[in-house]
Motif scaffolding. Sequence first.
Motif, PDB file in Angstrom:
ATOM      1  N   SER A  34      10.620   3.386  -5.203  1.00 46.00           N
ATOM      2  CA  SER A  34       9.129   3.052  -4.729  1.00 46.00           C
ATOM      3  C   SER A  34       8.824   2.368  -3.944  1.00 46.00           C
ATOM      4  O   SER A  34       7.930   2.899  -2.963  1.00 46.00           O
ATOM      5  N   LEU A  38       6.542   4.193  -1.495  1.00 47.14           N
ATOM      6  CA  LEU A  38       4.764   3.674  -1.322  1.00 47.14           C
ATOM      7  C   LEU A  38       4.702   2.981   0.130  1.00 47.14           C
ATOM      8  O   LEU A  38       3.497   3.471   0.483  1.00 47.14           O
ATOM      9  N   PRO A 210       0.462  12.976  -3.099  1.00 47.17           N
ATOM     10  CA  PRO A 210      -0.198  12.286  -4.273  1.00 47.17           C
ATOM     11  C   PRO A 210      -1.929  12.022  -4.544  1.00 47.17           C
ATOM     12  O   PRO A 210      -2.451  11.810  -5.989  1.00 47.17           O
ATOM     13  N   HIS A 211      -2.893  11.765  -3.865  1.00 48.00           N
ATOM     14  CA  HIS A 211      -3.781  11.050  -4.027  1.00 48.00           C
ATOM     15  C   HIS A 211      -5.082  12.477  -4.009  1.00 48.00           C
ATOM     16  O   HIS A 211      -5.953  12.147  -5.078  1.00 48.00           O
ATOM     17  N   GLY A 214      -5.972  14.734  -7.779  1.00 46.97           N
ATOM     18  CA  GLY A 214      -6.814  14.307  -8.579  1.00 46.97           C
ATOM     19  C   GLY A 214      -8.301  14.218  -8.231  1.00 46.97           C
ATOM     20  O   GLY A 214      -8.830  14.273  -8.879  1.00 46.97           O
TER      21      GLY A 214
ATOM     22  N   GLU C  33      -8.279   4.741 -12.653  1.00 39.13           N
ATOM     23  CA  GLU C  33      -7.291   5.575 -11.975  1.00 39.13           C
ATOM     24  C   GLU C  33      -8.025   5.885 -11.123  1.00 39.13           C
ATOM     25  O   GLU C  33      -8.322   5.421  -9.819  1.00 39.13           O
ATOM     26  N   LYS C  36      -7.321   2.944  -8.900  1.00 39.53           N
ATOM     27  CA  LYS C  36      -6.012   2.921  -8.227  1.00 39.53           C
ATOM     28  C   LYS C  36      -6.133   3.684  -7.214  1.00 39.53           C
ATOM     29  O   LYS C  36      -5.332   3.861  -6.318  1.00 39.53           O
ATOM     30  N   ASN C  37      -6.624   4.430  -6.698  1.00 39.46           N
ATOM     31  CA  ASN C  37      -7.681   5.343  -5.778  1.00 39.46           C
ATOM     32  C   ASN C  37      -7.333   5.032  -5.147  1.00 39.46           C
ATOM     33  O   ASN C  37      -6.575   5.431  -3.620  1.00 39.46           O
ATOM     34  N   GLY C  40      -3.936   2.155  -5.099  1.00 40.76           N
ATOM     35  CA  GLY C  40      -2.425   2.014  -4.814  1.00 40.76           C
ATOM     36  C   GLY C  40      -2.537   2.549  -6.899  1.00 40.76           C
ATOM     37  O   GLY C  40      -3.389   1.537  -7.607  1.00 40.76           O
ATOM     38  N   ASN C  41      -1.145   3.545  -6.813  1.00 39.43           N
ATOM     39  CA  ASN C  41      -1.167   3.696  -7.813  1.00 39.43           C
ATOM     40  C   ASN C  41      -1.230   2.956  -8.966  1.00 39.43           C
ATOM     41  O   ASN C  41      -0.410   3.286  -9.984  1.00 39.43           O
ATOM     42  N   GLN C  42       0.076   1.579  -8.251  1.00 35.87           N
ATOM     43  CA  GLN C  42       0.003   0.422  -9.401  1.00 35.87           C
ATOM     44  C   GLN C  42      -0.480  -0.725  -9.573  1.00 35.87           C
ATOM     45  O   GLN C  42      -0.070  -1.812  -9.608  1.00 35.87           O
TER      46      GLN C  42
END
Lengths: 243, 503, 211
Positions: A34, A38, A210-211, A214, C33, C36-37, C40-42
């Motif tokens: 991860s 990241l 990843p972005h 969406g 969500e 998180k854009n 960060g996704n977490q």
Amino acid sequence: MRETFPFDRSIGSKAEIMKLLKSTIAVLAMASSSLFALSGHAEEGHRNCRANPGGEWPIDPAAYVVRNCAFCHGPSLQGLAVAPRLAGQHQDYIIYQLERFKNQERNNPFSLKYMSHVAVSVQPDSYCELGAYISTMATEARCDGNEALAAKGEEIFRHGVPNDNIPACQFCHGPEAQGVGKFPRLGGQSYYYLKRRLEQWVEGYGTISPHMPGIASKLNPEQIDAIASYLSFLPAAPSPGEY
Amino acid sequence: MSVQHLLRMPGALSCGISHFPSTACMVRGTFVLASLTAATLIETPTASAVPSFARQTGQPCATCHTAFPELTPFGRQFKLMGYTSGGTRCGDGSAKSDETQVPLSVMAWPATFTSVRSNLAQQSPGWQASNINNNEWIPGQFSLFVAGQLYCNVGAFAQMTYDRVGNSFGWDNTDIRYADTGRIEGTNIIYGLTANNNPTVQDVWNSTPAWSFPYISSSVAAVPGVSTMLGGSAWAQQVGGIGGYVWINDSFYAEFTAYGALDARLATDLGADPAAPRFANAAPYWRFAYENKWDKNSLMFGTFGMYADVQPVGISALNPINPTGLSYGGVTDPFLDIGVDTQYQWIGEENIFSVRASYIWERQKLNGQSNPASNGGVPLSNSVDYVNDFNISASYIYQRMVSLTVGYFNTWGTSDALAYSSLPGGVGYFTSGSPNSSGWNVDLAYLPFSDGGPDLWPWFNARLGVLYTHYDRFDGSTNNVDEIPGLKASGNDTVFLYSWLMF
Amino acid sequence: MKAGGLRIALQMAVLAVLIPAAGFADEVKEKLEYCKNCHGNQAQGFQGYYTAPRLAGQPVQYLENQFEALAKHRRDNPIAQQFMWPGIEGVPQGLRAAIAKQFNELNPPPADGGPRNLVSAGKDIYDKGVPDENVPACAVCHGQDAHGNDQVPRLAGQMYAYTVEQLAGWEKGYRGKDPVSPGETNTMQPIAAGMTKDQIRAVAAYLSYQR
């Protein structure tokens, strides 16, 4: 995801030691993967260029791009027909995309038709030099968007559409859409190309980012038109001191 | 398209006698005419998606071609940059690897079938192969190409062809270039030199004659006898030219090339026709074009032209002092061609649609041919003749694999009872003195490997197809064509099956 | 059938509560969500052209206070203005508590780290402060583990660039505008002013690796 460390368990039997070892390894593996996912620094582009800026196969990047890239991307890589402008694009982004074309993760029809073949013949050794040179190439904005839509596009670009959960593009791509690192420069790119890219994410191609899938999926066609139009008018070239 | 209108007294040329040709010579002349026509038909555009280009760039055929030989904008760019893109044979740091690239390719038409509607057509002087019958399967041409980067910025497209029908071997379309890029005040320029042997072979659009539709046609069936000199590729492989061009901002094209006619000896050495018509002095050729590209579209408008001091028909027979001279007393027949053309393409992910059209206007100042003094007291033509060529075609290509093209052609011009007639001194067979011909072409082709060849040989490509040609009017008439009783223009309608392979 | 009727009524009552709750839960999920854009996704923080801070593991009260400060435009540095003012406007009041709670429960490992060679110096300052400059140990308020509590923010795992920017920002007067007396300096201002640039970077680097 919550990690669980078996600190509260007494470590006695062999079985328990093995369990501890396994879970520690699993946790470490998860943590490192991860971290790689990241952190930007762990991307291959960065590693290659810092450890090995020049490859074993010597090239003169200025002559190379004319010989190998120009017949599709234009004599100064400013773009030609459906092939986008590369001039002024960031090194990291170029390297990352060359890799994605090569393994066909970037899988929309034109990418497969044209770039997947090209990427195979570019030696990975040359990526860093090519990317660095291309990022310094000067060019002008394409300005082929719809002027009437540019203001609306700017609004979305700067602030997103919070009520529709659309983030502000400039957060990643910069206030002049100049991009940074792996986030591509969008300023001055061809309206048709930008529009098609956004549409491709909506259509389900190239989920490697990843972005973007969406985000793009939340845009309606008018918004896509507006954003692509606005961006085509922004400055295209790197500013002094930019990288 | 053939060049008969330039061949006034072929019998006389080959007989080399000074008196008015006898019937024996006429008969022989007809044979010569036929084989000359066959020989000149080698110039029919044949070259195509060249696999050595694919190897050099690493790209499949479909990147540069819609359905070969039609070019995409990328294909045009490749040609304008001198055929050197992707090449590794240069020490300037541009080579992408040390891989040796061999710029050779082979083309074959292993099986072709020509079926002309009426067997009467075989009697036509336009029937190109006197030794081949209607409805026969025969192999066609075999060509060797040197195509690709020769060294650094010098590249070539050079074709050598063995033609089964005419049983001849010689040089075919050839274009050798030097090209480079530059930047003036922020504007991109591509500039170059071209040495080639066929006016418009160096052009990058498919609306000019050398690379226009139909891209492949029968070398057996009769074809109309008259066209403009550019429209009929009259000078193909009979000339050598050197020129320069610029391509500004990927939009504006300008070219100027000067051609000289091969003399008989050079023509023989190169496998061209030593007895074909020639022109005196240098013949200038020019070409201007403007192309706009946006999204998946490209649209071009252009003009082109050529001027040549053509050798008057009949002078050599009556000029014993200088039988191969190009002029009689300094008199030549200047031909001037001026053409306009346009091309539009829409190249999508699955579908391609393209349209091309050209119109060529020709003025022939027949100073020599029409002058009784130069022809033994008999004028052989009007003093001035005009010929017009109009062509338009549209293609739809699906998945780069199936191609359907429909085209309309029309040649019309001044009626010339002397030049286009069966009277002594005339060309031989135009019944009404009218050069007019018109009709339609429909081509349906299958190109299975445009996106990449079979694993064994990924650079292989093939075009398998059928061309149907229909004539509304043929050599000036709709019936009794070429003075053959009962032969309608549509009697020359041709179904041509072809296999066109590239290695 | 009485029993059957009662069961149905009970089921309807449960659904009446759950369906709006489900709708609300969906809204929270979608808004999360959206955050998180950039974060960060977490919610571990993210580096685009700008830096978005880590929100994961933040104390709920601290987050709610920040939402309020942003909504009322008290937190007004240029980046907050560009991104967070419109951002917060898109988060209705009713959702904020739920979102803060969601962020608080996330616990991803730290994202991007700072310069590693500064970490030990940073730990020193974090644990002991800079007595000569009257800079107390950060651990006193932020906790030994830097997890914060209540109104004091979590610093562990915070984005290096963000921590540096915030500490530098106090000097420019960008934060700590007390709602009761807006002109007053607050706790962090003298502390940040007492730290040198190098010390700020060191502490930020240390914190960026803490879990």
